[in-house]
Write a protein that holds these residues in place. Structure first.
Motif, PDB file in Angstrom:
ATOM      1  N   ALA A   1      -6.988   7.773  28.166  1.00  0.00           N
ATOM      2  CA  ALA A   1      -8.443   7.658  28.171  1.00  0.00           C
ATOM      3  C   ALA A   1      -9.045   9.000  27.769  1.00  0.00           C
ATOM      4  CB  ALA A   1      -8.955   7.239  29.549  1.00  0.00           C
ATOM      5  N   PRO A   2     -10.261   9.001  27.238  1.00  0.00           N
ATOM      6  CA  PRO A   2     -10.901  10.268  26.863  1.00  0.00           C
ATOM      7  C   PRO A   2     -11.117  11.161  28.085  1.00  0.00           C
ATOM      8  CG  PRO A   2     -12.099   8.383  25.957  1.00  0.00           C
ATOM      9  CD  PRO A   2     -11.111   7.841  26.937  1.00  0.00           C
ATOM     10  N   SER A   3     -10.966  12.473  27.913  1.00  0.00           N
ATOM     11  CA  SER A   3     -11.268  13.406  29.004  1.00  0.00           C
ATOM     12  C   SER A   3     -12.769  13.441  29.264  1.00  0.00           C
ATOM     13  CB  SER A   3     -10.756  14.811  28.655  1.00  0.00           C
ATOM     14  OG  SER A   3     -11.299  15.248  27.420  1.00  0.00           O
ATOM     15  N   ASN A   4     -13.550  13.195  28.219  1.00  0.00           N
ATOM     16  CA  ASN A   4     -15.000  13.045  28.360  1.00  0.00           C
ATOM     17  C   ASN A   4     -15.276  11.547  28.442  1.00  0.00           C
ATOM     18  OD1 ASN A   4     -17.770  13.262  28.333  1.00  0.00           O
ATOM     19  ND2 ASN A   4     -17.918  13.800  26.167  1.00  0.00           N
ATOM     20  N   PRO A   5     -15.646  11.030  29.622  1.00  0.00           N
ATOM     21  CA  PRO A   5     -15.742   9.573  29.809  1.00  0.00           C
ATOM     22  C   PRO A   5     -16.579   8.871  28.742  1.00  0.00           C
ATOM     23  CG  PRO A   5     -16.003  10.705  31.903  1.00  0.00           C
ATOM     24  CD  PRO A   5     -15.995  11.768  30.846  1.00  0.00           C
ATOM     25  N   ASP A   6     -16.065   7.738  28.277  1.00  0.00           N
ATOM     26  CA  ASP A   6     -16.767   6.870  27.344  1.00  0.00           C
ATOM     27  C   ASP A   6     -17.067   7.544  26.005  1.00  0.00           C
ATOM     28  OD1 ASP A   6     -17.555   4.274  29.015  1.00  0.00           O
ATOM     29  OD2 ASP A   6     -17.815   6.003  30.309  1.00  0.00           O
ATOM     30  N   ASN A   7     -16.202   8.452  25.598  1.00  0.00           N
ATOM     31  CA  ASN A   7     -16.397   9.165  24.340  1.00  0.00           C
ATOM     32  C   ASN A   7     -15.573   8.494  23.247  1.00  0.00           C
ATOM     33  OD1 ASN A   7     -15.694  11.295  22.233  1.00  0.00           O
ATOM     34  ND2 ASN A   7     -17.280  12.348  23.399  1.00  0.00           N
ATOM     35  N   VAL A   8     -16.238   7.813  22.335  1.00  0.00           N
ATOM     36  CA  VAL A   8     -15.526   7.040  21.314  1.00  0.00           C
ATOM     37  C   VAL A   8     -14.850   7.937  20.289  1.00  0.00           C
ATOM     38  CG1 VAL A   8     -17.488   6.732  19.739  1.00  0.00           C
ATOM     39  CG2 VAL A   8     -15.679   5.008  19.820  1.00  0.00           C
ATOM     40  N   GLU A   9     -15.437   9.108  20.007  1.00  0.00           N
ATOM     41  CA  GLU A   9     -14.792  10.014  19.061  1.00  0.00           C
ATOM     42  C   GLU A   9     -13.429  10.456  19.588  1.00  0.00           C
ATOM     43  OE1 GLU A   9     -17.916  10.364  20.088  1.00  0.00           O
ATOM     44  OE2 GLU A   9     -19.086   9.992  18.263  1.00  0.00           O
ATOM     45  N   GLU A  10     -13.343  10.701  20.886  1.00  0.00           N
ATOM     46  CA  GLU A  10     -12.063  11.085  21.469  1.00  0.00           C
ATOM     47  C   GLU A  10     -11.087   9.904  21.481  1.00  0.00           C
ATOM     48  OE1 GLU A  10     -10.299  13.366  25.417  1.00  0.00           O
ATOM     49  OE2 GLU A  10     -12.467  13.186  25.143  1.00  0.00           O
ATOM     50  N   GLN A  11     -11.616   8.707  21.702  1.00  0.00           N
ATOM     51  CA  GLN A  11     -10.754   7.530  21.605  1.00  0.00           C
ATOM     52  C   GLN A  11     -10.139   7.414  20.205  1.00  0.00           C
ATOM     53  OE1 GLN A  11     -12.948   3.982  22.797  1.00  0.00           O
ATOM     54  NE2 GLN A  11     -11.749   3.885  24.687  1.00  0.00           N
ATOM     55  N   ILE A  12     -10.939   7.678  19.189  1.00  0.00           N
ATOM     56  CA  ILE A  12     -10.441   7.602  17.810  1.00  0.00           C
ATOM     57  C   ILE A  12      -9.324   8.623  17.601  1.00  0.00           C
ATOM     58  CG2 ILE A  12     -11.045   7.980  15.380  1.00  0.00           C
ATOM     59  CD1 ILE A  12     -13.853   6.865  16.084  1.00  0.00           C
ATOM     60  N   ARG A  13      -9.501   9.831  18.136  1.00  0.00           N
ATOM     61  CA  ARG A  13      -8.457  10.857  18.008  1.00  0.00           C
ATOM     62  C   ARG A  13      -7.186  10.441  18.756  1.00  0.00           C
ATOM     63  NH1 ARG A  13     -13.045  14.268  18.514  1.00  0.00           N
ATOM     64  NH2 ARG A  13     -12.649  14.667  20.725  1.00  0.00           N
ATOM     65  N   ILE A  14      -7.353   9.803  19.904  1.00  0.00           N
ATOM     66  CA  ILE A  14      -6.197   9.304  20.651  1.00  0.00           C
ATOM     67  C   ILE A  14      -5.419   8.294  19.810  1.00  0.00           C
ATOM     68  CG2 ILE A  14      -5.509   7.860  22.621  1.00  0.00           C
ATOM     69  CD1 ILE A  14      -7.779   9.203  24.220  1.00  0.00           C
ATOM     70  N   VAL A  15      -6.149   7.383  19.167  1.00  0.00           N
ATOM     71  CA  VAL A  15      -5.504   6.368  18.324  1.00  0.00           C
ATOM     72  C   VAL A  15      -4.789   7.022  17.147  1.00  0.00           C
ATOM     73  CG1 VAL A  15      -5.954   4.468  16.725  1.00  0.00           C
ATOM     74  CG2 VAL A  15      -7.026   4.476  18.989  1.00  0.00           C
ATOM     75  N   GLU A  16      -5.425   7.994  16.518  1.00  0.00           N
ATOM     76  CA  GLU A  16      -4.788   8.692  15.395  1.00  0.00           C
ATOM     77  C   GLU A  16      -3.483   9.338  15.833  1.00  0.00           C
ATOM     78  OE1 GLU A  16      -8.839   9.892  12.878  1.00  0.00           O
ATOM     79  OE2 GLU A  16      -8.007  11.258  14.367  1.00  0.00           O
ATOM     80  N   ASP A  17      -3.478   9.923  17.023  1.00  0.00           N
ATOM     81  CA  ASP A  17      -2.261  10.547  17.541  1.00  0.00           C
ATOM     82  C   ASP A  17      -1.183   9.507  17.827  1.00  0.00           C
ATOM     83  OD1 ASP A  17      -0.866  12.922  18.548  1.00  0.00           O
ATOM     84  OD2 ASP A  17      -1.061  11.982  20.517  1.00  0.00           O
ATOM     85  N   LEU A  18      -1.587   8.352  18.332  1.00  0.00           N
ATOM     86  CA  LEU A  18      -0.635   7.271  18.596  1.00  0.00           C
ATOM     87  C   LEU A  18       0.002   6.774  17.298  1.00  0.00           C
ATOM     88  CD1 LEU A  18      -2.641   5.230  21.265  1.00  0.00           C
ATOM     89  CD2 LEU A  18      -0.518   6.506  21.659  1.00  0.00           C
TER      90      LEU A  18
END
Length: 354
Positions: free
Chosen positions: A109-126
């Motif tokens: 989950a994003p370290s900054n709650p509900d942050n979609v930009e961080e979610q996108i980076r998480i997916v890119e890393d996956l």
């Protein structure tokens, strides 16, 4: 335009209409449609096109999560945050599914709650690391499209858990009917205050399908009652903001009759605001969504009148099970609904989320 050209265009219109009707047919195998297309004046070519298969969007309410993985899949579950008790329930049950089925489940989950930009980076890393499938609860339904498109390009299947996304192909959506959830919350408040008075709606995070659908369900229902005045404002799923919005509304409407929220955390904030204003809990109706321990405590204390269970345990567990089925090559329904129920102090222990 010549008579011949007019005739061709007329024939084209008829055949296209027939093709559209054929595409709506329940037949398993689409029938090829011959289309006559004008290329140059007085010249035509014949093109055979096969309509896309019709996707069955009929919701399934009795999904069976029983499955045996063909191998030890790597499945990533990307949530909105690790701060809201609702998502902590998701985390626990996604991990439990991994243990039960014998697959590797990683919950992020994003370290900054509900942050979609961080979610996108998480997916890119996956994608870089390599996983077999991604289950995701998008922090923003529209903005997550970039991540979905990248997952599609990498041929990594996607399942939406609790909240829909956009931008590409997905295996299925698993969650509640959120318009119905919103309607049910509003209906409970309206009946409790006698179909007249003032109601405050605490909205979720704008742009998230769950929040938008629940707000729609509430608003659609409340518009039927001309003797009810409504104020509506987002509190971004957060307890503190729920308290602040309610405090501000009580300054303007000291005779506020009810507060309804799209989540439990915001309503718990409203509880604090009502207590600070020294309003007895039997003078104002409070209703929301979710049934984690703090909500159950408030229900039993009489601080919250009712809440809606949307079965987050099943949302998380079924999402992992559905991904395994898909990876196995098994058929998975496109729309899987988790059960909802109205919960009060009397039946709270039956629905408490752990």
């Amino acid at each position: 335009m010549s008579r011949f050209t007019k005739s061709v265009l007329l024939l084209l219109s008829v055949l296209m209409a027939l093709g559209a009707l054929a595409s709506c047919s329940p037949a398993a195998t689409p029938t090829p449609v011959t289309i006559i297309k004008e290329v140059e004046k007085e010249k035509v070519v014949v093109v055979t096109a096969t309509p896309l298969p019709v996707v069955d969007l009929t919701p399934v309410y009795d999904f069976d999560p029983t499955v045996k993985p063909a191998k030890k899949y790597k499945i990533a579950v990307v949530l909105k945050n690790f701060t809201n008790p609702f998502w902590l329930t998701h985390q626990r049950w996604a991990l439990k599914a991994g243990e039960d089925f014998g697959v590797e489940v990683t919950v992020l989950a994003p370290s900054n709650p509900d942050n979609v930009e961080e979610q996108i980076r998480i997916v890119e890393d996956l994608i870089t690391k390599g996983v077999d499938g991604v289950v995701i609860a998008p922090a923003n339904t529209t903005a997550i499209a970039t991540a979905i498109q990248k997952l599609n390009a990498a041929k990594i299947p996607v399942i939406y858990d609790n909240t829909r996304g956009s931008g590409g192909d997905y295996v299925c959506y698993i969650g509640a009917d959120n318009i119905l959830v919103g309607k049910t919350v509003a209906e409970g408040a309206v009946q409790a205050i006698g179909e007249k008075g003032r109601i405050l709606i605490l909205e979720g995070f704008p742009g998230q399908q769950t929040a938008d659908d629940r707000r729609k369900g509430m608003n659609d229902y409340l518009t039927k009652y001309p003797n009810i005045e409504v104020a509506s404002q987002t509190a971004h799923w957060r307890r503190l903001e729920g308290m602040q919005v309610t405090e501000n509304t009580l300054q303007r409407w000291p005779d506020l009759n009810a507060v309804i929220g799209a989540s439990g955390e915001m309503v718990l904030g409203a509880v604090e605001a009502v207590k600070s204003a020294n309003i007895p809990n039997d003078k104002i109706v409070l209703g929301g969504v979710d049934v984690y321990p703090d909500i159950v405590k408030a229900l039993k204390a009489g601080d919250i009148d009712f809440t809606i269970s949307q079965a987050p345990q099943k949302q998380a567990y079924w999402s992992v099970a559905a991904m395994i089925k898909f990876l196995n090559g098994e058929k998975v329904p496109k729309e899987i609904r988790t059960p909802t129920a109205i919960v009060t102090a009397a039946n709270a222990d039956e629905y408490v989320e752990q």
